[in-house]
Design a protein around this motif. Structure first.
Motif, PDB file in Angstrom:
ATOM      1  N   GLU A 161       0.900  -1.414   0.104  1.00 53.90           N
ATOM      2  CA  GLU A 161       0.076   0.001   0.034  1.00 53.90           C
ATOM      3  C   GLU A 161       0.888   1.353   0.057  1.00 53.90           C
ATOM      4  O   GLU A 161       1.991   1.164   0.435  1.00 53.90           O
ATOM      5  N   VAL A 162       0.150   2.406  -0.472  1.00 58.44           N
ATOM      6  CA  VAL A 162       0.801   3.769  -0.391  1.00 58.44           C
ATOM      7  C   VAL A 162       0.840   4.190   0.994  1.00 58.44           C
ATOM      8  O   VAL A 162      -0.106   4.262   1.793  1.00 58.44           O
ATOM      9  N   ASP A 163       1.945   4.683   1.621  1.00 51.12           N
ATOM     10  CA  ASP A 163       2.121   5.363   2.885  1.00 51.12           C
ATOM     11  C   ASP A 163       2.008   6.970   2.453  1.00 51.12           C
ATOM     12  O   ASP A 163       2.621   7.682   1.754  1.00 51.12           O
TER      13      ASP A 163
ATOM     14  N   SER B  81      -6.009  10.396  -3.395  1.00 55.13           N
ATOM     15  CA  SER B  81      -6.466   9.263  -4.239  1.00 55.13           C
ATOM     16  C   SER B  81      -5.622   8.524  -4.926  1.00 55.13           C
ATOM     17  O   SER B  81      -6.004   8.156  -6.190  1.00 55.13           O
ATOM     18  N   LEU B  82      -4.632   8.163  -4.679  1.00 55.79           N
ATOM     19  CA  LEU B  82      -3.328   7.657  -5.287  1.00 55.79           C
ATOM     20  C   LEU B  82      -3.667   6.141  -5.650  1.00 55.79           C
ATOM     21  O   LEU B  82      -3.022   6.018  -6.762  1.00 55.79           O
ATOM     22  N   THR B  83      -4.507   5.324  -5.044  1.00 59.93           N
ATOM     23  CA  THR B  83      -4.908   4.171  -5.246  1.00 59.93           C
ATOM     24  C   THR B  83      -6.203   4.084  -5.052  1.00 59.93           C
ATOM     25  O   THR B  83      -7.088   5.011  -4.507  1.00 59.93           O
ATOM     26  N   HIS B  84      -6.882   2.973  -5.648  1.00 61.52           N
ATOM     27  CA  HIS B  84      -8.211   2.926  -5.545  1.00 61.52           C
ATOM     28  C   HIS B  84      -8.621   2.269  -4.163  1.00 61.52           C
ATOM     29  O   HIS B  84      -9.723   2.251  -3.585  1.00 61.52           O
ATOM     30  N   ARG B  85      -7.459   2.009  -3.189  1.00 62.79           N
ATOM     31  CA  ARG B  85      -7.775   1.645  -1.678  1.00 62.79           C
ATOM     32  C   ARG B  85      -7.384   2.973  -0.801  1.00 62.79           C
ATOM     33  O   ARG B  85      -7.274   2.686   0.238  1.00 62.79           O
ATOM     34  N   ALA B  86      -7.269   4.218  -1.397  1.00 60.18           N
ATOM     35  CA  ALA B  86      -6.815   5.163  -0.603  1.00 60.18           C
ATOM     36  C   ALA B  86      -7.995   5.360   0.489  1.00 60.18           C
ATOM     37  O   ALA B  86      -9.174   5.404   0.152  1.00 60.18           O
ATOM     38  N   PRO B  87      -7.411   5.510   1.510  1.00 59.10           N
ATOM     39  CA  PRO B  87      -8.376   5.924   2.908  1.00 59.10           C
ATOM     40  C   PRO B  87      -9.560   6.980   2.421  1.00 59.10           C
ATOM     41  O   PRO B  87     -10.513   7.042   2.937  1.00 59.10           O
TER      42      PRO B  87
ATOM     43  N   LEU C 209     -10.952   7.882  -0.164  1.00 63.14           N
ATOM     44  CA  LEU C 209     -12.064   7.410  -0.909  1.00 63.14           C
ATOM     45  C   LEU C 209     -12.974   6.204  -0.046  1.00 63.14           C
ATOM     46  O   LEU C 209     -14.019   6.338  -0.149  1.00 63.14           O
ATOM     47  N   LEU C 210     -12.219   5.436   0.613  1.00 67.05           N
ATOM     48  CA  LEU C 210     -12.994   4.370   1.318  1.00 67.05           C
ATOM     49  C   LEU C 210     -13.609   4.903   2.419  1.00 67.05           C
ATOM     50  O   LEU C 210     -14.860   4.494   2.720  1.00 67.05           O
ATOM     51  N   ASN C 211     -13.198   5.938   2.804  1.00 68.36           N
ATOM     52  CA  ASN C 211     -14.054   6.708   4.069  1.00 68.36           C
ATOM     53  C   ASN C 211     -15.087   7.431   3.675  1.00 68.36           C
ATOM     54  O   ASN C 211     -16.210   7.430   4.136  1.00 68.36           O
ATOM     55  N   GLN C 212     -15.237   7.680   2.228  1.00 70.01           N
ATOM     56  CA  GLN C 212     -16.246   8.381   1.674  1.00 70.01           C
ATOM     57  C   GLN C 212     -17.520   7.465   0.968  1.00 70.01           C
ATOM     58  O   GLN C 212     -18.646   7.783   0.900  1.00 70.01           O
ATOM     59  N   TYR C 213     -16.730   6.353   0.667  1.00 64.64           N
ATOM     60  CA  TYR C 213     -17.691   5.166  -0.149  1.00 64.64           C
ATOM     61  C   TYR C 213     -17.781   3.887   0.657  1.00 64.64           C
ATOM     62  O   TYR C 213     -17.109   3.143   0.108  1.00 64.64           O
ATOM     63  N   LYS C 214     -18.404   3.936   1.760  1.00 63.18           N
ATOM     64  CA  LYS C 214     -18.108   2.778   2.881  1.00 63.18           C
ATOM     65  C   LYS C 214     -18.940   1.587   2.393  1.00 63.18           C
ATOM     66  O   LYS C 214     -18.420   0.415   2.719  1.00 63.18           O
ATOM     67  N   ASP C 215     -19.844   1.967   1.460  1.00 67.34           N
ATOM     68  CA  ASP C 215     -20.812   0.862   1.157  1.00 67.34           C
ATOM     69  C   ASP C 215     -20.240   0.093  -0.119  1.00 67.34           C
ATOM     70  O   ASP C 215     -20.793  -0.734  -0.668  1.00 67.34           O
ATOM     71  N   ILE C 216     -18.827   0.398  -0.667  1.00 64.96           N
ATOM     72  CA  ILE C 216     -18.455   0.015  -1.940  1.00 64.96           C
ATOM     73  C   ILE C 216     -17.081  -0.432  -1.328  1.00 64.96           C
ATOM     74  O   ILE C 216     -16.324  -0.129  -0.803  1.00 64.96           O
TER      75      ILE C 216
ATOM     76  N   THR D 121     -13.518  -2.746  -2.881  1.00 62.64           N
ATOM     77  CA  THR D 121     -12.731  -2.514  -3.905  1.00 62.64           C
ATOM     78  C   THR D 121     -11.515  -3.459  -3.662  1.00 62.64           C
ATOM     79  O   THR D 121     -11.240  -3.787  -2.902  1.00 62.64           O
ATOM     80  N   PHE D 122     -11.095  -4.080  -5.096  1.00 59.53           N
ATOM     81  CA  PHE D 122     -10.242  -4.955  -4.859  1.00 59.53           C
ATOM     82  C   PHE D 122      -9.234  -4.949  -6.335  1.00 59.53           C
ATOM     83  O   PHE D 122      -9.663  -4.256  -7.400  1.00 59.53           O
ATOM     84  N   SER D 123      -7.968  -5.437  -6.441  1.00 61.87           N
ATOM     85  CA  SER D 123      -7.297  -5.571  -7.686  1.00 61.87           C
ATOM     86  C   SER D 123      -7.326  -7.112  -7.954  1.00 61.87           C
ATOM     87  O   SER D 123      -7.241  -8.149  -6.751  1.00 61.87           O
ATOM     88  N   ILE D 124      -7.547  -7.396  -9.294  1.00 61.27           N
ATOM     89  CA  ILE D 124      -7.588  -8.775  -9.385  1.00 61.27           C
ATOM     90  C   ILE D 124      -6.347  -9.643  -9.075  1.00 61.27           C
ATOM     91  O   ILE D 124      -6.496 -11.071  -8.704  1.00 61.27           O
ATOM     92  N   PHE D 125      -5.248  -8.765  -9.224  1.00 59.56           N
ATOM     93  CA  PHE D 125      -3.928  -9.555  -8.992  1.00 59.56           C
ATOM     94  C   PHE D 125      -3.612  -9.522  -7.226  1.00 59.56           C
ATOM     95  O   PHE D 125      -2.665 -10.088  -6.965  1.00 59.56           O
ATOM     96  N   ASP D 126      -4.574  -9.020  -6.376  1.00 57.66           N
ATOM     97  CA  ASP D 126      -4.421  -9.561  -5.111  1.00 57.66           C
ATOM     98  C   ASP D 126      -4.528 -10.966  -4.895  1.00 57.66           C
ATOM     99  O   ASP D 126      -4.420 -11.261  -3.871  1.00 57.66           O
ATOM    100  N   TYR D 127      -5.534 -11.311  -5.857  1.00 58.33           N
ATOM    101  CA  TYR D 127      -5.891 -12.962  -5.526  1.00 58.33           C
ATOM    102  C   TYR D 127      -5.183 -13.730  -6.399  1.00 58.33           C
ATOM    103  O   TYR D 127      -4.770 -15.055  -6.311  1.00 58.33           O
ATOM    104  N   ILE D 128      -5.324 -13.427  -7.910  1.00 55.53           N
ATOM    105  CA  ILE D 128      -4.536 -14.265  -8.878  1.00 55.53           C
ATOM    106  C   ILE D 128      -3.271 -13.718  -9.246  1.00 55.53           C
ATOM    107  O   ILE D 128      -3.066 -12.561  -9.450  1.00 55.53           O
ATOM    108  N   ASP D 129      -2.343 -14.763  -9.310  1.00 59.71           N
ATOM    109  CA  ASP D 129      -0.956 -14.604  -9.754  1.00 59.71           C
ATOM    110  C   ASP D 129      -0.715 -13.858 -11.272  1.00 59.71           C
ATOM    111  O   ASP D 129      -1.410 -14.105 -12.170  1.00 59.71           O
ATOM    112  N   TRP D 130      -0.018 -12.599 -11.106  1.00 61.52           N
ATOM    113  CA  TRP D 130       0.306 -12.018 -12.325  1.00 61.52           C
ATOM    114  C   TRP D 130       1.067 -12.915 -13.169  1.00 61.52           C
ATOM    115  O   TRP D 130       2.417 -12.843 -12.977  1.00 61.52           O
TER     116      TRP D 130
END
Length: 363
Positions: free
Chosen positions: A191-193, A228-234, A236-243, A245-254
């Motif tokens: 993640e981005v600091d 909003s550097l990434t789609h997991r930026a706090p 954004l997540l704090n504004q849209y708590k009911d949505i 988000t993930f990256s497909i490659f969090d789960y499936i090997d690139w």
């Protein structure tokens, strides 16, 4: 001294190679990456689907191989999707046509989103001018602050369309180590600091009046983009708590070669094999890579991208050198062509083309 394992060199900004000829990034096995597996992906998708929605997931698609794979894979898993593409005046034609073609072939609704007018191009050029005033990796990275609206618009569109999930195809190997914002491992993901990025930007702007003026003149756009550097930026997540988000490659090997063969078979994805497909969707990329090469004494986004893959066994060091040299032999011409297409030929007098002298790796 060049690292014996990857392509990193001790002459690059912030790089270190020990007495054994191994760089600090190889010692740390940078970047951290360990996919969670397809079963975990299915569990995540099932947990966040909502009944009564037209689509389960909104997918960001540039038309490149990774985002195309994400869309096709989710469709294969039975997920109802819609897709969106962020376009700007530097967008390349072939990837955009790929995105349209894939969505049409799969019968998926495709949204095109953009910033108002020519704001993206305007911001990019103003930060380029700021970089020429006083170059730094942070200022080079600020050229893409408008690109971060891809993440903002994803959440806005998902909310408008009542879509409970957003999927991106963030490439786990594309983050170079020389950006202002540090990368940290959080919940098994890189993640981005945000704090380190804000500090680095503040220090840079204090020394760069052109950069400071650009930020202050476009304060809201820059503020939101930096938050909003990434789609997991706090932010954004704090504004849209009911949505979710993930990256497909969090789960499936690139696995790039498998990905390309998979999407060619499934949706007739096209790209010229003689060219590098990474970042092929953006005409601005060659200029940004030049700025990083100039600032870091020769390193670049692409060299870092290849080195990250070498460390994780996706290619040999020899294959990395061959790929790097093949791209860099044409890099000067690609840059000059991009400036011509963008109408920024006035920059040619400012660019130090000696950066490309002896740029290929000879061992």
């Amino acid at each position: 001294m060049r690292c014996k394992k990857c392509l990193n060199d001790s002459k690059y900004l912030g790089a270190a190679v020990n007495d054994s000829g191994i760089c600090d990034l190889c010692e740390d096995n940078y970047p951290y990456y360990k996919p969670l597996g397809e079963a975990a992906l299915v569990e995540f998708l099932n947990a966040h689907k909502r009944p009564g929605t037209e689509a389960d997931c909104l997918v960001g698609i540039s038309g490149g191989k990774d985002s195309t794979y994400c869309l096709v894979k989710l469709a294969e898993l039975g997920i109802k999707t819609e897709a969106f593409t962020y376009v700007h005046s530097g967008s390349s034609e072939i990837p955009l046509e790929n995105a349209k073609h894939v969505c049409e072939k799969l019968g998926i609704k495709h949204h095109i989103v953009s910033l108002d007018g020519d704001l993206h191009r305007k911001l990019y050029r103003e930060f380029v001018d700021a970089w020429f005033y006083k170059n730094s990796p942070v200022m080079a990275n600020m050229t893409c602050v408008a690109c971060k609206y891809t993440n903002v618009m994803a959440f806005q569109l998902a909310k408008k369309r009542n879509i409970p999930m957003i999927a991106m195809a963030s490439n786990p190997y594309e983050t170079p180590p020389f950006l202002g914002a540090k990368r940290v491992v959080k919940d098994g993901k890189l993640e981005v600091d945000q704090k380190s990025g804000a500090i680095a930007l503040a220090k840079t702007l204090i020394q760069n009046p052109i950069g400071m003026k650009t930020v202050l003149s476009n304060l809201k756009t820059c503020y939101v983009g930096c938050r909003s550097l990434t789609h997991r930026a706090p932010y954004l997540l704090n504004q849209y708590k009911d949505i979710a988000t993930f990256s497909i490659f969090d789960y499936i090997d690139w696995e790039p070669e498998y990905i390309k063969s998979y999407i060619r078979e499934k949706v007739d994805w096209y790209f010229d094999e003689k060219k590098e497909d990474w970042h092929a969707d953006c005409m601005f990329h060659s200029l940004k890579d030049y700025m990083f090469m100039k600032t870091t004494n020769g390193s670049s986004y692409y060299l870092s991208y290849l080195s990250n893959q070498i460390r994780h066994g996706l290619m040999t060091r020899e294959e990395g050198i061959e790929k790097y040299n093949a791209v860099m032999r044409n890099s000067k011409e690609e840059l000059l062509y991009s400036l011509e297409v963008l109408g920024w030929e006035d920059l040619k007098d400012k660019i130090d083309l000696s950066v490309y002298d002896n740029v290929c790796i000879e061992e």
